[in-house]
Design a protein around this motif. Structure first.
Motif, PDB file in Angstrom:
ATOM      1  N   PRO A 173       0.813  -1.212   0.000  1.00  0.00           N
ATOM      2  CA  PRO A 173       0.000   0.000   0.000  1.00  0.00           C
ATOM      3  C   PRO A 173       0.851   1.269   0.000  1.00  0.00           C
ATOM      4  N   GLU A 174       1.393   1.662   1.139  1.00  0.00           N
ATOM      5  CA  GLU A 174       2.140   2.926   1.201  1.00  0.00           C
ATOM      6  C   GLU A 174       3.544   2.810   0.621  1.00  0.00           C
ATOM      7  N   PHE A 175       3.972   1.614   0.295  1.00  0.00           N
ATOM      8  CA  PHE A 175       5.221   1.385  -0.437  1.00  0.00           C
ATOM      9  C   PHE A 175       4.860   0.615  -1.703  1.00  0.00           C
ATOM     10  N   ASP A 176       5.788   0.510  -2.633  1.00  0.00           N
ATOM     11  CA  ASP A 176       5.456  -0.184  -3.878  1.00  0.00           C
ATOM     12  C   ASP A 176       6.234  -1.493  -3.997  1.00  0.00           C
ATOM     13  N   PRO A 177       5.865  -2.352  -4.937  1.00  0.00           N
ATOM     14  CA  PRO A 177       6.548  -3.650  -5.065  1.00  0.00           C
ATOM     15  C   PRO A 177       8.045  -3.542  -5.327  1.00  0.00           C
ATOM     16  N   VAL A 178       8.474  -2.515  -6.050  1.00  0.00           N
ATOM     17  CA  VAL A 178       9.904  -2.364  -6.310  1.00  0.00           C
ATOM     18  C   VAL A 178      10.659  -2.133  -4.997  1.00  0.00           C
ATOM     19  N   GLN A 179      10.115  -1.283  -4.146  1.00  0.00           N
ATOM     20  CA  GLN A 179      10.738  -1.050  -2.835  1.00  0.00           C
ATOM     21  C   GLN A 179      10.757  -2.322  -2.004  1.00  0.00           C
ATOM     22  N   ALA A 180       9.628  -3.020  -1.990  1.00  0.00           N
ATOM     23  CA  ALA A 180       9.541  -4.237  -1.181  1.00  0.00           C
ATOM     24  C   ALA A 180      10.539  -5.286  -1.667  1.00  0.00           C
ATOM     25  N   GLN A 181      10.673  -5.442  -2.966  1.00  0.00           N
ATOM     26  CA  GLN A 181      11.623  -6.425  -3.488  1.00  0.00           C
ATOM     27  C   GLN A 181      13.053  -6.046  -3.125  1.00  0.00           C
ATOM     28  N   ALA A 182      13.334  -4.764  -3.144  1.00  0.00           N
ATOM     29  CA  ALA A 182      14.676  -4.317  -2.745  1.00  0.00           C
ATOM     30  C   ALA A 182      14.944  -4.658  -1.286  1.00  0.00           C
ATOM     31  N   TRP A 183      13.960  -4.454  -0.417  1.00  0.00           N
ATOM     32  CA  TRP A 183      14.133  -4.791   1.003  1.00  0.00           C
ATOM     33  C   TRP A 183      14.383  -6.286   1.183  1.00  0.00           C
ATOM     34  N   ILE A 184      13.674  -7.092   0.387  1.00  0.00           N
ATOM     35  CA  ILE A 184      13.881  -8.543   0.459  1.00  0.00           C
ATOM     36  C   ILE A 184      15.289  -8.890  -0.010  1.00  0.00           C
ATOM     37  N   ASP A 185      15.687  -8.330  -1.146  1.00  0.00           N
ATOM     38  CA  ASP A 185      17.001  -8.636  -1.717  1.00  0.00           C
ATOM     39  C   ASP A 185      18.142  -8.190  -0.810  1.00  0.00           C
ATOM     40  N   GLU A 186      17.917  -7.100  -0.084  1.00  0.00           N
ATOM     41  CA  GLU A 186      18.964  -6.558   0.792  1.00  0.00           C
ATOM     42  C   GLU A 186      19.012  -7.242   2.159  1.00  0.00           C
ATOM     43  N   GLY A 187      18.122  -8.208   2.377  1.00  0.00           N
ATOM     44  CA  GLY A 187      18.141  -8.957   3.619  1.00  0.00           C
ATOM     45  C   GLY A 187      17.421  -8.302   4.773  1.00  0.00           C
ATOM     46  N   GLU A 188      16.668  -7.236   4.493  1.00  0.00           N
ATOM     47  CA  GLU A 188      15.958  -6.547   5.573  1.00  0.00           C
ATOM     48  C   GLU A 188      14.716  -7.317   6.021  1.00  0.00           C
ATOM     49  N   LEU A 189      14.241  -8.225   5.196  1.00  0.00           N
ATOM     50  CA  LEU A 189      13.044  -9.013   5.518  1.00  0.00           C
ATOM     51  C   LEU A 189      13.412 -10.495   5.430  1.00  0.00           C
ATOM     52  N   PRO A 190      14.118 -10.998   6.433  1.00  0.00           N
ATOM     53  CA  PRO A 190      14.692 -12.341   6.327  1.00  0.00           C
ATOM     54  C   PRO A 190      13.674 -13.448   6.134  1.00  0.00           C
ATOM     55  N   GLU A 191      12.503 -13.329   6.750  1.00  0.00           N
ATOM     56  CA  GLU A 191      11.512 -14.393   6.581  1.00  0.00           C
ATOM     57  C   GLU A 191      11.012 -14.446   5.137  1.00  0.00           C
ATOM     58  N   LEU A 192      10.787 -13.303   4.531  1.00  0.00           N
ATOM     59  CA  LEU A 192      10.333 -13.289   3.136  1.00  0.00           C
ATOM     60  C   LEU A 192      11.454 -13.675   2.188  1.00  0.00           C
ATOM     61  N   ALA A 193      12.692 -13.372   2.549  1.00  0.00           N
ATOM     62  CA  ALA A 193      13.821 -13.761   1.705  1.00  0.00           C
ATOM     63  C   ALA A 193      13.937 -15.281   1.610  1.00  0.00           C
ATOM     64  N   LYS A 194      13.501 -15.976   2.643  1.00  0.00           N
ATOM     65  CA  LYS A 194      13.578 -17.439   2.651  1.00  0.00           C
ATOM     66  C   LYS A 194      12.329 -18.104   2.073  1.00  0.00           C
ATOM     67  N   ALA A 195      11.237 -17.350   1.974  1.00  0.00           N
ATOM     68  CA  ALA A 195       9.999 -17.924   1.425  1.00  0.00           C
ATOM     69  C   ALA A 195      10.197 -18.261  -0.050  1.00  0.00           C
ATOM     70  N   ARG A 196       9.675 -19.391  -0.477  1.00  0.00           N
ATOM     71  CA  ARG A 196       9.948 -19.887  -1.827  1.00  0.00           C
ATOM     72  C   ARG A 196       8.974 -19.373  -2.876  1.00  0.00           C
ATOM     73  N   HIS A 197       7.836 -18.834  -2.441  1.00  0.00           N
ATOM     74  CA  HIS A 197       6.836 -18.353  -3.391  1.00  0.00           C
ATOM     75  C   HIS A 197       6.276 -17.035  -2.870  1.00  0.00           C
ATOM     76  N   VAL A 198       6.800 -15.924  -3.361  1.00  0.00           N
ATOM     77  CA  VAL A 198       6.348 -14.602  -2.917  1.00  0.00           C
ATOM     78  C   VAL A 198       5.931 -13.786  -4.139  1.00  0.00           C
ATOM     79  N   ASP A 199       4.678 -13.354  -4.136  1.00  0.00           N
ATOM     80  CA  ASP A 199       4.179 -12.452  -5.172  1.00  0.00           C
ATOM     81  C   ASP A 199       3.959 -11.077  -4.558  1.00  0.00           C
ATOM     82  N   LEU A 200       4.322 -10.050  -5.287  1.00  0.00           N
ATOM     83  CA  LEU A 200       4.151  -8.679  -4.831  1.00  0.00           C
ATOM     84  C   LEU A 200       3.087  -8.004  -5.684  1.00  0.00           C
TER      85      LEU A 200
END
Length: 227
Positions: A173-200
């Motif tokens: 919502p207040e952030f966009d998928p590009v930002q969220a994917q960057a947070w995942i890639d940078e390791g800021e969201l470790p649980e989502l980084a390990k999830a095998r099926h994530v759609d944004l």
């Protein structure tokens, strides 16, 4: 599909009142949850109590359900996937991310007399609340339920790696998928980084789309449930 709806801090099941009929019209069975300490009158509830309430709803579903968490309750949805990976068909996260094992659930603001009250709109200025008009803000604040300290300071316990196989859709919502994917890639969201099926997926709203964009949110959740 049963779609269990868990609102974030200071909210009870009525937060989904405008989403529920939209999901029903799309052929689903929405189940808004009122958590212990957030609408049942209890002031000494714990995080464990809230987890138990969510798991009870998961266990009552006739088939594997989609569990939707909003804001801090994204962690509750993820805890359900950890505890019941075979009964959670999908997790939908709205405007938030699951805490990692050993972290505090939602120790964001000072508690007084055992309760963490809504802190006012100052911390949510900008994109979080930009689509809420003054009347909506007053209504929200008047209805806000102080969260028991036993919930906000509760420690998250995760233990079953099968949760990473549960599909996740992250509604942005207040952030966009590009930002969220960057947070995942940078390791800021470790649980989502390990999830095998994530759609944004994106939604043009602030932090509370169930209030400001209920129809659009219902459509996104219905699409996620049937994907």
């Amino acid at each position: 599909m049963d779609i269990l709806l868990i609102a974030g801090l200071w909210l009870d099941g009525s937060a989904w009142d405008d989403v529920v009929p939209e999901l029903e019209a799309l052929g689903h069975h929405p189940v808004p949850l009122t958590l212990p300490g957030q609408g049942d009158g209890a002031t000494t509830a714990t995080l464990e109590d809230q987890v138990a309430a969510v798991l009870s709803a998961v266990d009552r579903a006739d088939q594997p359900a989609m569990v939707v968490g909003h804001s801090a309750a994204c962690t509750l949805a993820w805890l359900a996937a950890d505890a019941r990976p075979e009964k959670v068909a999908k997790v939908a996260l709205i405007g938030g991310f699951p805490s990692a094992d050993g972290e505090a659930y939602a120790d964001f603001f000072e508690a007084k007399d055992g309760l963490m009250a809504f802190p006012g709109w100052g911390p949510f200025e900008g994109a979080d609340s930009a689509d809420l008009d003054e009347e909506a803000k007053r209504t929200f604040e008047a209805a806000a339920i102080p969260v028991p300290e036993g919930v906000s300071k509760g420690v998250v316990h995760l233990g079953d790696d099968r949760r990473y196989d549960v599909p996740v859709v992250l509604v942005c919502p207040e952030f966009d998928p590009v930002q969220a994917q960057a947070w995942i890639d940078e390791g800021e969201l470790p649980e989502l980084a390990k999830a095998r099926h994530v759609d944004l997926v994106d939604i043009d709203s602030g932090h509370w789309p169930m209030v400001t964009r209920p129809k659009e949110l219902a459509q996104l959740l219905a699409a996620a449930a049937t994907a």
